[in-house]
Scaffold this motif. Structure first.
Motif, PDB file in Angstrom:
ATOM      1  N   SER A 179       0.820  -1.215   0.000  1.00 56.95           N
ATOM      2  CA  SER A 179       0.000   0.000   0.000  1.00 56.95           C
ATOM      3  C   SER A 179       0.850   1.260   0.000  1.00 56.95           C
TER       4      SER A 179
ATOM      5  N   CYS B 195      -6.572  -7.888   5.923  1.00 61.30           N
ATOM      6  CA  CYS B 195      -6.524  -6.433   5.749  1.00 61.30           C
ATOM      7  C   CYS B 195      -7.889  -5.810   6.046  1.00 61.30           C
ATOM      8  N   ALA B 196      -7.890  -4.655   6.712  1.00 60.78           N
ATOM      9  CA  ALA B 196      -9.138  -3.968   7.046  1.00 60.78           C
ATOM     10  C   ALA B 196      -9.785  -3.338   5.824  1.00 60.78           C
ATOM     11  N   ASN B 197      -8.990  -2.976   4.817  1.00 64.12           N
ATOM     12  CA  ASN B 197      -9.533  -2.340   3.602  1.00 64.12           C
ATOM     13  C   ASN B 197      -8.978  -3.024   2.352  1.00 64.12           C
TER      14      ASN B 197
ATOM     15  N   ASP C 299     -10.203  -3.508  -0.444  1.00 66.07           N
ATOM     16  CA  ASP C 299     -10.630  -2.947  -1.724  1.00 66.07           C
ATOM     17  C   ASP C 299      -9.597  -2.013  -2.353  1.00 66.07           C
ATOM     18  N   ILE C 300      -8.525  -1.684  -1.631  1.00 64.79           N
ATOM     19  CA  ILE C 300      -7.484  -0.845  -2.235  1.00 64.79           C
ATOM     20  C   ILE C 300      -6.518  -1.682  -3.075  1.00 64.79           C
TER      21      ILE C 300
END
Length: 324
Positions: free
Chosen positions: A150, A164-166, A168-169
Motif C-alpha cells: 500500500s 486487511c481492514a480495507n 478494496d485498495i
C-alpha cells in the motif's frame, strides 16, 4: 475551487523535500530528530511542515513537549507521501538500469509458504528468460506485505487480503490453497511414533504465527471441529526460519508450516513431518497489486511468470492428491 483546481494547486506547491520531511517526522516523532536526520535546522523543518499544512489546508501533526504525532489526516497524507517517494525511487532505479543496458527492477513480497510453491520457480524462470531484470524478494506476513504494498514499497505480493481492514485498495487474483504439515524438530521423540492426530499434541508446546494470521485460524478451525482446545501460551514467530531454529533447539516443540516448505527442510534433516492430517483448508494465496498502480513492464513479466508457476503448482498438487 473545484477538485481539479485543488489538485493542480497542490502539485504546484509541493516538492520532494516536503514528502521527505513528512515521512521523517512520522518516523522520528520529533522536530529535533527529524532536523538532524535531514541535515536541516529545526526552524527549517517547522517551516516546511507549515508549508505542507497550508497547501493541504489541514493540520498534519499534533505538537507537544514530547514530540509530534500524526493526526488522522496526517496519517493519510503520510501514506501517500510514502507511495510517491517509493515511486520516485523506483523510477530512478529503473532509469539507471535502462541507461546501463539492463531491464529494470521489480520487487516481490510473499508469505513463506508461497516461496517453494510459486515464487522461487517463477523468479528463476523469469531470470533465465530476462537476465537483465533485477528482482528484489521479501518474505513477510500477509499483514506486513500488504502494508508495504500500500505504501509502494512492493510491486507485487503473494499473500492473503483477508487480514486487511480495507482489501478494496488492492487488485487480486486467487491462487491455489496452501497445504499444511505438522512438524517437530529432527530429534524430537514425536518423530519416532506415538502420534497420529492433533489430540496427541494437545499438551505439547507450539510455535505459531501471530494471532489472527491464516495458519493460526486454520488450527483453530481444525481443533474446534475435533472438539479440542487451542494450545495455551504458544511461542509466536512470524518467520519460518525462526520457527525451524526453535524446533531444532527444543525437541518438545511442534508447529505448522506449509507442506512444501516442510518437505524441503525434512530432506535436509532440519524437521520431522508428523503423521497428522489437517483436514481444514487454508485461505487461498492471492496475487496482489495496488489498485490503480501503473505497473512497469518488468512487473508485468513477473506477474505472468507467477501465474504460470501457480498453474503448474496446481496441476502438480492435483496429480499428487490422486496418486495411490
Amino acid at each position: 475551487m473545484d477538485t481539479t483546481e485543488d489538485i493542480q494547486a497542490l502539485v504546484t506547491k509541493l516538492r520532494f523535500r516536503h514528502l521527505r520531511v513528512l515521512i521523517t517526522l512520522d518516523e522520528s516523532g520529533s522536530m529535533h530528530r527529524a532536523a538532524d536526520l535531514l541535515c536541516l535546522t529545526q526552524p527549517a523543518v517547522t517551516k516546511i511542515l507549515l508549508e505542507v499544512e497550508s497547501a493541504i489546508g489541514v493540520q498534519l501533526f499534533e505538537r507537544s513537549a514530547h514530540g509530534v504525532v500524526a493526526t488522522p489526516s496526517g496519517r493519510c497524507v503520510i501514506r501517500y507521501a510514502r507511495v510517491m517517494s517509493a515511486e520516485l525511487a523506483r523510477m530512478s532505479a529503473e532509469v539507471r538500469a535502462l541507461e546501463a543496458g539492463q531491464g529494470g527492477t521489480v520487487s516481490l513480497g510473499a508469505v513463506a509458504g508461497a516461496f517453494p510453491t510459486i515464487a522461487v520457480r517463477a523468479v528463476i524462470n523469469m531470470q533465465r528468460n530476462h537476465p537483465g531484470i533485477t528482482v528484489k524478494l521479501r518474505e513477510g506476513t500477509s499483514a506486513s506485505l500488504l502494508a508495504d504494498l500500500s505504501e509502494g514499497l512492493l510491486d507485487v505480493a503473494i499473500c492473503r487480503t483477508a487480514v486487511c481492514a480495507n482489501p478494496d485498495i488492492f487488485d487480486r487474483v486467487e491462487f491455489g490453497a496452501e497445504r499444511i504439515a505438522v512438524v517437530a524438530g529432527p530429534d524430537s521423540p514425536l518423530s519416532r511414533g506415538g502420534v497420529s492426530s492433533l489430540a496427541d499434541l494437545c499438551t505439547r508446546r507450539w510455535v505459531l504465527y501471530p494471532n489472527r494470521m491464516p495458519a493460526q485460524r486454520l488450527l483453530e478451525r481444525e481443533l474446534m471441529e475435533q472438539g479440542l482446545e487451542m494450545p495455551t501460551h504458544p511461542i509466536e514467530a512470524s518467520s519460518t526460519f525462526v520457527t525451524i531454529l526453535l524446533l531444532n533447539a527444543d525437541p518438545g516443540l511442534v508447529s505448522l508450516v506449509s507442506r512444501e516448505t516442510a518437505e524441503i527442510f525434512a530432506a535436509k534433516r532440519l524437521v520431522s513431518i508428523l503423521p497428522v492430517t489437517i483436514r481444514a483448508r487454508t485461505e487461498p494465496y492471492e496475487l496482489v497489486t495496488r489498485r490503480g498502480s501503473d505497473l512497469s513492464p518488468s512487473a508485468g513479466l513477473l506477474i505472468d511468470a507467477l501465474k504460470r508457476s501457480a498453474r503448474q503448482q496446481t496441476r502438480e498438487a492435483e496429480v499428487e492428491d490422486v496418486a495411490p
